[in-house]
Design a protein around this motif. Structure first.
Motif, PDB file in Angstrom:
ATOM      1  N   LEU A  15      10.053   0.318  -2.608  1.00 49.90           N
ATOM      2  CA  LEU A  15       8.833  -0.618  -3.164  1.00 49.90           C
ATOM      3  C   LEU A  15       7.961   0.094  -4.174  1.00 49.90           C
ATOM      4  CD1 LEU A  15       7.626  -1.396   0.542  1.00 49.90           C
ATOM      5  CD2 LEU A  15       9.256  -2.755  -1.010  1.00 49.90           C
ATOM      6  N   THR A  16       7.208  -0.807  -4.975  1.00 45.60           N
ATOM      7  CA  THR A  16       6.207  -0.295  -6.046  1.00 45.60           C
ATOM      8  C   THR A  16       5.403  -1.830  -6.221  1.00 45.60           C
ATOM      9  OG1 THR A  16       6.100   0.887  -8.186  1.00 45.60           O
ATOM     10  CG2 THR A  16       7.667  -1.044  -7.885  1.00 45.60           C
ATOM     11  N   LEU A  69       4.592   2.840  -1.330  1.00 44.02           N
ATOM     12  CA  LEU A  69       4.788   2.639  -2.626  1.00 44.02           C
ATOM     13  C   LEU A  69       5.215   3.920  -3.245  1.00 44.02           C
ATOM     14  CD1 LEU A  69       1.643   0.495  -3.612  1.00 44.02           C
ATOM     15  CD2 LEU A  69       3.764  -0.479  -3.141  1.00 44.02           C
ATOM     16  N   LYS A  70       6.197   3.994  -4.428  1.00 37.88           N
ATOM     17  CA  LYS A  70       6.580   4.788  -4.952  1.00 37.88           C
ATOM     18  C   LYS A  70       6.449   4.735  -6.586  1.00 37.88           C
ATOM     19  CE  LYS A  70      10.501   5.692  -1.998  1.00 37.88           C
ATOM     20  NZ  LYS A  70       9.759   6.861  -1.318  1.00 37.88           N
ATOM     21  N   ILE A 112      -7.445   6.851  -1.415  1.00 42.40           N
ATOM     22  CA  ILE A 112      -6.523   6.234  -2.471  1.00 42.40           C
ATOM     23  C   ILE A 112      -5.150   6.532  -2.030  1.00 42.40           C
ATOM     24  CG2 ILE A 112      -6.052   5.933  -4.674  1.00 42.40           C
ATOM     25  CD1 ILE A 112      -8.966   6.620  -5.194  1.00 42.40           C
ATOM     26  N   LEU A 113      -4.938   7.871  -1.952  1.00 38.58           N
ATOM     27  CA  LEU A 113      -3.435   8.109  -1.724  1.00 38.58           C
ATOM     28  C   LEU A 113      -2.983   7.652  -0.438  1.00 38.58           C
ATOM     29  CD1 LEU A 113      -1.141  10.005  -2.302  1.00 38.58           C
ATOM     30  CD2 LEU A 113      -2.208  12.149  -1.098  1.00 38.58           C
ATOM     31  N   GLU A 114      -3.580   7.642   0.560  1.00 38.57           N
ATOM     32  CA  GLU A 114      -3.290   7.106   2.033  1.00 38.57           C
ATOM     33  C   GLU A 114      -2.898   5.530   1.641  1.00 38.57           C
ATOM     34  OE1 GLU A 114      -2.344   8.461   4.944  1.00 38.57           O
ATOM     35  OE2 GLU A 114      -2.785  10.149   3.548  1.00 38.57           O
ATOM     36  N   VAL A 115      -3.751   4.894   0.944  1.00 34.39           N
ATOM     37  CA  VAL A 115      -3.380   3.441   0.945  1.00 34.39           C
ATOM     38  C   VAL A 115      -1.909   3.299   0.176  1.00 34.39           C
ATOM     39  CG1 VAL A 115      -3.975   1.212  -0.242  1.00 34.39           C
ATOM     40  CG2 VAL A 115      -5.681   2.799   0.832  1.00 34.39           C
ATOM     41  N   LEU A 116      -1.625   3.905  -0.904  1.00 34.16           N
ATOM     42  CA  LEU A 116      -0.383   4.072  -1.689  1.00 34.16           C
ATOM     43  C   LEU A 116       0.763   4.420  -0.559  1.00 34.16           C
ATOM     44  CD1 LEU A 116      -1.252   6.068  -4.763  1.00 34.16           C
ATOM     45  CD2 LEU A 116      -1.284   3.465  -4.423  1.00 34.16           C
ATOM     46  N   LYS A 117       0.600   5.476   0.305  1.00 35.43           N
ATOM     47  CA  LYS A 117       1.630   5.714   1.290  1.00 35.43           C
ATOM     48  C   LYS A 117       1.720   4.828   2.260  1.00 35.43           C
ATOM     49  CE  LYS A 117       1.263  10.061   2.472  1.00 35.43           C
ATOM     50  NZ  LYS A 117       0.611  11.353   2.866  1.00 35.43           N
TER      51      LYS A 117
END
Length: 211
Positions: free
Chosen positions: A6-7, A91-92, A82-87
């Motif tokens: 996912l991205t 998302l990659k 912010i990082l936790e939302v991406l993870k």
């Protein structure tokens, strides 16, 4: 290569205001750390008078590279959220920069975490997410008499027809999920009940909508 990931659908940004502070989350696809650093630098240049430009990025098939920065905010209140939302969105190859213009009212540790989280979530929601599926190019050679039947099969099974060439035989170029290549060939043979020649081409990622 992994079968799918996912991205974000595209690069973009959105803005929210919390207790007079303005948070602008800018997000983009970044395939490596050089691209991530370049995007971060460009975003900072857009907002030179901002109080903070906090960021996080995840890069690699298995998120091997993960970086975050609070950029002057209290430790753990900006970059990590912010990082936790991406993870959490799985998302990659994505970099997010949240720019803050301080409005004069302190938000406290919990308030900052919620603000940076909300800013990132809002932008991802507005832009959307896509699924990149690894697909293999396959060339099918059939007789002219089987051409129309094969097209019907492709349409019924939602197989992407890329190109058709008409020479001594008809050659159709299609794209099939790499994990379904064998099953696809078997289904074509069963459906046509006739001779068909398969040739495999390269693999590529194809973007599809993700709910």
């Amino acid at each position: 290569m992994i079968n799918s990931y996912l991205t974000i659908k595209k690069a973009g940004h959105s803005e929210i205001s919390i207790k007079k502070s303005v948070f602008i989350c800018s997000i983009a696809r970044t395939k490596n750390e050089d691209e991530a650093r370049t995007f971060i630098a460009k975003t900072k240049a857009v907002y030179p008078k901002a109080n903070h430009n906090c960021f996080a990025y995840v890069i690699g098939e298995h998120n091997e590279i993960q970086r975050e920065s609070d950029n002057g905010e209290p430790s753990g209140t900006a970059g990590v959220p912010i990082l936790e939302v991406l993870k959490k969105n799985d998302l990659k190859d994505v970099t997010a920069v949240v720019t803050r213009f301080f409005g004069g009212i302190k938000l406290g540790t919990g308030g900052l975490i919620r603000a940076y989280t909300q800013s990132t979530v809002s932008t991802i929601t507005a832009i959307g997410i896509v699924k990149c599926v690894l697909q293999k190019i396959i060339y099918l050679e059939v007789s002219y008499s089987q051409h129309n039947r094969l097209k019907i099969f492709l349409e019924q099974n939602n197989i992407t027809l890329i190109k058709a060439d008409f020479a001594a035989v008809v050659t159709l170029q299609v794209s099939v999920a790499s994990t379904e290549t064998i099953a696809f060939k078997e289904s074509v043979i069963d459906f046509l009940n006739a001779r068909v020649t398969f040739k495999e081409g390269p693999e590529r990622y194809v973007e599809v909508d993700y709910d």
